[in-house]
Design a protein around this motif. Structure first.
Motif, PDB file in Angstrom:
ATOM      1  N   ASP A 128       0.803  -1.222   0.000  1.00 20.61           N
ATOM      2  CA  ASP A 128       0.000   0.000   0.000  1.00 20.61           C
ATOM      3  C   ASP A 128       0.838   1.276   0.000  1.00 20.61           C
ATOM      4  OD1 ASP A 128      -2.280  -1.451  -0.023  1.00 20.61           O
ATOM      5  OD2 ASP A 128      -2.892  -1.024   2.023  1.00 20.61           O
ATOM      6  N   MET A 129       2.109   1.147   0.299  1.00 22.31           N
ATOM      7  CA  MET A 129       2.973   2.322   0.382  1.00 22.31           C
ATOM      8  C   MET A 129       3.574   2.637  -0.988  1.00 22.31           C
ATOM      9  SD  MET A 129       4.915   1.240   3.913  1.00 22.31           S
ATOM     10  CE  MET A 129       5.883   2.752   4.033  1.00 22.31           C
ATOM     11  N   GLN A 130       3.967   3.888  -1.168  1.00 20.09           N
ATOM     12  CA  GLN A 130       4.725   4.246  -2.360  1.00 20.09           C
ATOM     13  C   GLN A 130       6.031   3.456  -2.359  1.00 20.09           C
ATOM     14  OE1 GLN A 130       4.348   6.778  -5.112  1.00 20.09           O
ATOM     15  NE2 GLN A 130       2.300   6.052  -4.570  1.00 20.09           N
ATOM     16  N   GLU A 131       6.466   3.049  -3.532  1.00 18.94           N
ATOM     17  CA  GLU A 131       7.627   2.166  -3.613  1.00 18.94           C
ATOM     18  C   GLU A 131       8.888   2.738  -2.949  1.00 18.94           C
ATOM     19  OE1 GLU A 131      10.124  -0.356  -6.942  1.00 18.94           O
ATOM     20  OE2 GLU A 131       8.175   0.493  -7.472  1.00 18.94           O
ATOM     21  N   PRO A 132       9.220   4.022  -3.104  1.00 18.07           N
ATOM     22  CA  PRO A 132      10.408   4.543  -2.419  1.00 18.07           C
ATOM     23  C   PRO A 132      10.312   4.440  -0.898  1.00 18.07           C
ATOM     24  CG  PRO A 132       9.723   6.042  -4.164  1.00 18.07           C
ATOM     25  CD  PRO A 132       8.622   5.045  -3.999  1.00 18.07           C
ATOM     26  N   ASP A 133       9.106   4.691  -0.347  1.00 20.06           N
ATOM     27  CA  ASP A 133       8.924   4.568   1.099  1.00 20.06           C
ATOM     28  C   ASP A 133       9.044   3.119   1.548  1.00 20.06           C
ATOM     29  OD1 ASP A 133       8.480   7.264   1.176  1.00 20.06           O
ATOM     30  OD2 ASP A 133       6.303   7.124   1.263  1.00 20.06           O
ATOM     31  N   ALA A 134       8.425   2.216   0.779  1.00 15.37           N
ATOM     32  CA  ALA A 134       8.503   0.794   1.121  1.00 15.37           C
ATOM     33  C   ALA A 134       9.939   0.289   1.035  1.00 15.37           C
ATOM     34  CB  ALA A 134       7.598  -0.012   0.187  1.00 15.37           C
ATOM     35  N   ALA A 135      10.685   0.761   0.039  1.00 17.74           N
ATOM     36  CA  ALA A 135      12.087   0.348  -0.110  1.00 17.74           C
ATOM     37  C   ALA A 135      12.926   0.833   1.064  1.00 17.74           C
ATOM     38  CB  ALA A 135      12.651   0.880  -1.420  1.00 17.74           C
ATOM     39  N   LEU A 136      12.705   2.068   1.500  1.00 20.89           N
ATOM     40  CA  LEU A 136      13.432   2.604   2.659  1.00 20.89           C
ATOM     41  C   LEU A 136      13.176   1.747   3.886  1.00 20.89           C
ATOM     42  CD1 LEU A 136      15.000   4.736   4.274  1.00 20.89           C
ATOM     43  CD2 LEU A 136      12.901   6.114   4.344  1.00 20.89           C
ATOM     44  N   LEU A 137      11.918   1.395   4.120  1.00 16.20           N
ATOM     45  CA  LEU A 137      11.563   0.588   5.280  1.00 16.20           C
ATOM     46  C   LEU A 137      12.211  -0.794   5.203  1.00 16.20           C
ATOM     47  CD1 LEU A 137       9.725   0.616   7.843  1.00 16.20           C
ATOM     48  CD2 LEU A 137       7.989  -0.527   6.446  1.00 16.20           C
ATOM     49  N   TRP A 138      12.152  -1.427   4.054  1.00 16.71           N
ATOM     50  CA  TRP A 138      12.692  -2.781   3.907  1.00 16.71           C
ATOM     51  C   TRP A 138      14.213  -2.800   4.066  1.00 16.71           C
ATOM     52  CZ3 TRP A 138      10.219  -7.411   3.518  1.00 16.71           C
ATOM     53  CH2 TRP A 138      11.007  -8.514   3.202  1.00 16.71           C
ATOM     54  N   LEU A 139      14.895  -1.865   3.437  1.00 14.41           N
ATOM     55  CA  LEU A 139      16.357  -1.841   3.510  1.00 14.41           C
ATOM     56  C   LEU A 139      16.839  -1.614   4.938  1.00 14.41           C
ATOM     57  CD1 LEU A 139      17.218   0.229   0.310  1.00 14.41           C
ATOM     58  CD2 LEU A 139      17.533  -2.228   0.631  1.00 14.41           C
ATOM     59  N   ALA A 140      16.170  -0.721   5.657  1.00 12.53           N
ATOM     60  CA  ALA A 140      16.601  -0.399   7.014  1.00 12.53           C
ATOM     61  C   ALA A 140      16.223  -1.481   8.017  1.00 12.53           C
ATOM     62  CB  ALA A 140      16.003   0.940   7.447  1.00 12.53           C
ATOM     63  N   GLU A 141      15.033  -2.069   7.868  1.00 14.99           N
ATOM     64  CA  GLU A 141      14.537  -2.999   8.880  1.00 14.99           C
ATOM     65  C   GLU A 141      14.901  -4.451   8.590  1.00 14.99           C
ATOM     66  OE1 GLU A 141      13.351  -2.043  11.580  1.00 14.99           O
ATOM     67  OE2 GLU A 141      12.578  -0.026  11.273  1.00 14.99           O
ATOM     68  N   VAL A 142      14.786  -4.887   7.347  1.00 16.68           N
ATOM     69  CA  VAL A 142      14.990  -6.301   7.029  1.00 16.68           C
ATOM     70  C   VAL A 142      16.402  -6.572   6.512  1.00 16.68           C
ATOM     71  CG1 VAL A 142      14.170  -8.268   5.689  1.00 16.68           C
ATOM     72  CG2 VAL A 142      12.538  -6.559   6.535  1.00 16.68           C
ATOM     73  N   GLU A 143      16.868  -5.755   5.571  1.00 16.29           N
ATOM     74  CA  GLU A 143      18.222  -5.968   5.049  1.00 16.29           C
ATOM     75  C   GLU A 143      19.288  -5.524   6.048  1.00 16.29           C
ATOM     76  OE1 GLU A 143      18.797  -7.631   2.156  1.00 16.29           O
ATOM     77  OE2 GLU A 143      16.614  -7.876   2.232  1.00 16.29           O
ATOM     78  N   ALA A 144      18.879  -4.833   7.100  1.00 17.58           N
ATOM     79  CA  ALA A 144      19.775  -4.434   8.203  1.00 17.58           C
ATOM     80  C   ALA A 144      20.915  -3.543   7.734  1.00 17.58           C
ATOM     81  CB  ALA A 144      20.336  -5.677   8.902  1.00 17.58           C
TER      82      ALA A 144
END
Length: 495
Positions: A128-144
């Protein structure tokens, strides 16, 4: 005259270099060997790029309207899962991890491809999020990735990075709350929606007993709670399990180890001042770590170019899909890659989860609790157990993955000399620590004695095999490593 490379080719090559390691790491978890891992990663990468290009073509034909889509890395990871399911359907299941095959043929896997409103909350919220926002969240939280690395990759303003990340976390929570409201649910679940929203907004709020009992028995509401509760350090696990599905926590741990290898142990991320306390605690834990274990982990990680974890054995997940934002918090993301060269894969292993144990101790034992998601290995501190090595039928390794002012995450890995039809692992805490959540095993705690009992899907362990499970716990004043580990009542030694 040969054709010159186009800007699109160059962009895809660059994106391939960013994403291939992540794709191969998850493909390795899903397969039974490095050859199969490389094949699965190549096929999944090609599938993911085809899907991304088709989506971009559809956007171009639709007057520029952007449809919801996962950012590139989680999109490619879901392509790994889709390709693995195709292998199973086409008679190539022998190349896959046996626990993944069980999961693919269960109702858990069907949630990820079924009706949108039945899919996990985290998946729907991220879409549901804009792709740049979702990418920021994933890189910081999951990719560590450290925040300064995410800032570089996403082209963000370094001075506003912390504020943007916090805002994106809030957006994710809002999307998950909206999707939870839209999910078909019975009257009991509906009666807890507002209370769940209120309780998860504040780190100081106590969970009422009736809501706690409900979350222990309702998978959908428990998934929603994990996504709505941004404090406590559970967001990475909620994202990984909800979007990837099987192997989510194992993948998460691998990415953390890979990030540690790239940065070097103890190297701080100075661009994230709000994480200073957590980094300091983690650094102290690393200093206390057994030197030989540290060397083995780091050498293994560097040699394989991907982080290694002690085991993975299938798990549960969370995910969801929904509307898009009009303007992203983070900057625009680049297009997806399409190449698929081969690379060597890092080996993986299967690991089970903890549960209740009747092993006697000074503090007694407890009854079984509820099972949780997936296995994962870690890199922090080791704990010993009583007994001599000659008498022990098992060896145990206790790893402190992360620690913050009032809580911590840890994993336990046990190697057993004998084959097991079922198992329970017990240990004692020295400083009054309390386990709040456990995955890959059911939990029971009586005083300082904790018991972890095998889940249905990881009861059996081969001779000289390993079982792994993880947990979140709270602590006060001091957080010493546990002691007196036992497997099915037999004392374990420290590895």
């Amino acid at each position: 005259m040969p054709d010159l490379p186009t800007p699109k080719d160059a962009a895809e090559a660059a994106l391939f270099s960013e994403c291939w390691d992540a794709v191969l790491s998850y493909a390795d978890l899903c397969t039974s060997g490095s050859t199969a891992a490389n094949q699965l990663a190549r096929e999944a990468f090609a599938l993911g790029i085809r899907e991304a290009r088709a989506a971009e073509d559809g956007i171009a034909r639709g007057a520029g309207r952007r449809s919801s889509r996962l950012p590139r890395i989680p999109l490619l990871l879901t392509a790994v899962r889709t390709t693995a399911a195709a292998w199973e359907a086409q008679g190539q299941g022998h190349k896959l991890d046996p626990d993944l095959r069980l999961w693919l043929n269960s109702g858990k896997a069907a949630r990820y491809v079924g009706p949108p409103l039945s899919r996990p909350i985290a998946l729907r919220g991220l879409r549901d999020m804009q792709e740049p926002d979702a990418a920021l969240l994933w890189l910081a939280e999951v990719e560590a990735l450290p925040l300064h690395a995410v800032v570089r990759r996403q082209g963000l303003d370094p001075t506003a990075a912390v504020e943007e990340l916090n805002e994106v976390r809030g957006l994710f929570r809002d999307r998950c709350h909206r999707n939870h409201l839209d999910t078909p649910m019975d009257a009991e679940c509906r009666s807890y929606v507002r209370l769940l929203d209120a309780v998860t907004r504040s780190p100081a709020a106590d969970t009422p007993a009736d809501l706690s009992r409900h979350l222990a028995t309702c998978v959908e509401c428990a998934e929603a709670a994990a996504c709505l509760r941004l404090h406590g350090g559970g967001l990475p696990a909620a994202l990984a399990q909800g979007v990837i599905g099987w192997g989510g926590l194992a993948y998460l741990e691998r990415r953390r180890r890979a990030a540690e290898v790239r940065l070097g142990p103890g190297r701080p991320d100075t661009s994230d001042p709000e994480g200073a306390a957590e980094r300091a605690a983690a650094s102290k834990a690393r200093v206390r770590r057994n030197a030989l274990l540290t060397a083995a982990v780091l050498v293994s990680g560097l040699a394989l170019a991907v982080s290694m974890m002690p085991g993975d054995s299938g798990g549960d997940t969370i995910a969801k899909s929904g509307p898009t934002d009009s303007s992203p918090v983070a900057g625009p993301a680049s297009a997806l890659p399409s190449a698929s060269p081969s690379t060597s894969a890092a080996p993986s292993s299967s690991g089970p989860v903890p549960s209740a144990d009747g092993t006697p101790s000074a503090d007694g034992t407890g009854a079984a609790g509820k099972p949780d998601p997936e296995p994962q290995g870690t890199s922090s501190s080791t704990a010993g157990a009583g007994g001599s090595e000659s008498e022990a039928a098992c060896e145990v390794r206790y790893d402190l993955v992360n620690q913050w002012p009032d809580g911590f995450q840890a994993t336990v890995t046990v190697t057993t000399a004998d084959a097991l039809d079922s198992w329970r692992v017990a240990w004692s805490f020295r400083d009054g620590q309390r386990v709040d959540q456990m995955w890959d095993a059911s939990l029971a705690q009586n005083g300082s004695r904790v018991t972890a009992t095998a889940a249905d899907y990881n009861r059996t362990v081969s001779a000289n095999g390993t079982l792994t499970f993880g947990f979140l716990a709270s602590w006060q004043k001091k957080n010493s490593a546990p002691y007196a580990f036992a497997l099915n009542g037999k004392t374990c030694t420290a590895s």
